[in-house]
Scaffold this active site. Structure first.
Site: not given
Ligand code: ZN
Length: 225
Positions: A116, A154, A182, A184
């Site tokens: 993203h 990750q 995150h 996103c």
């Protein structure tokens, strides 16, 4: 120079890397352009995105954004794609014969989700057991930062940090745990502001349950400073 977008250019980085998901997928021509040439191209791309969204780029507030974003991409948040920026591998002899694990915890981590292009913000915790070689403590922060400054997932980031330290320290006995948010997930889509993601990689002696437990217990310590 314009990037050749034909399909041949999208091959992974050489035969050696095929099947090792721990490598960042790079194009064969990843470093043909200079950073300045990349900034020039990306600047136009960002301008195009903004104009397509309907923004008036003659406005003083938006005017400098394409150049600012392009520089930030190339030199800062994706600067770790540049192998020249890899931290130098200076190590020292373990003179005090310290034979226990060394843990550096709560290393601040800023990365970018490659799905993203939104921020990943978290903490990395690293441990190693010296095999005769030690590194300066800040080296571990620098290694985290170098691999974080790429479009990342990750899991790959965790593995890349461990592999690099295994090479630098000449031992398999390295571990890393990352706990990160995150954006996103937190700020869009499912919008779960509370959730975070934990990944781990345990090499060598850290595969042993007791050694791993010791590392995880140190991470849990909440010392007041
Ligand atoms: Zn994402």
């Amino acid at each position: 120079m314009k990037i050749d977008n034909n399909i041949e250019g999208y091959d992974p980085l050489g035969e050696d890397h095929v099947g090792t998901s721990s490598n960042t997928p790079l194009r064969l021509d990843a470093f043909k352009l200079s950073n300045e040439e990349k900034i020039d191209i990306i600047k136009d791309d960002v301008r195009h995105i903004m104009e397509t969204l309907g923004l008036d780029l003659t406005d003083d507030s938006l005017n400098g954004t394409p150049n600012r974003v392009a520089k930030m991409f190339v030199k800062e948040i994706f600067g770790g794609l540049d192998p020249n920026k890899k931290p130098s591998a200076s190590t020292f002899d373990n003179k005090y014969k310290y034979g226990e694990m060394l843990v550096e915890k709560n290393i601040t981590l800023y990365s970018t989700c490659e799905h993203h292009l939104l921020p990943i913000v978290g903490k990395a915790h690293i441990a190693y057991i010296s095999n005769g070689t030690v590194v300066g403590l800040s080296k571990m922060n620098r290694i985290v930062d170098y691999f974080a400054k790429r479009p990342q997932v990750q899991e790959r980031l965790t593995i890349q940090i461990v592999k690099e330290l295994q090479e630098v320290l000449n031992t398999q006995d390295v571990a890393c745990v990352i706990d990160a948010k995150h954006l996103c997930v937190n700020s869009r889509g499912i919008r779960d502001i509370e959730s975070s993601t934990v990944t781990s990689e345990f090499g060598g002696k850290f595969k042993d349950k007791a050694v791993r437990r010791e590392f995880l217990d140190y991470i849990k310590l909440e010392t007041k400073f």
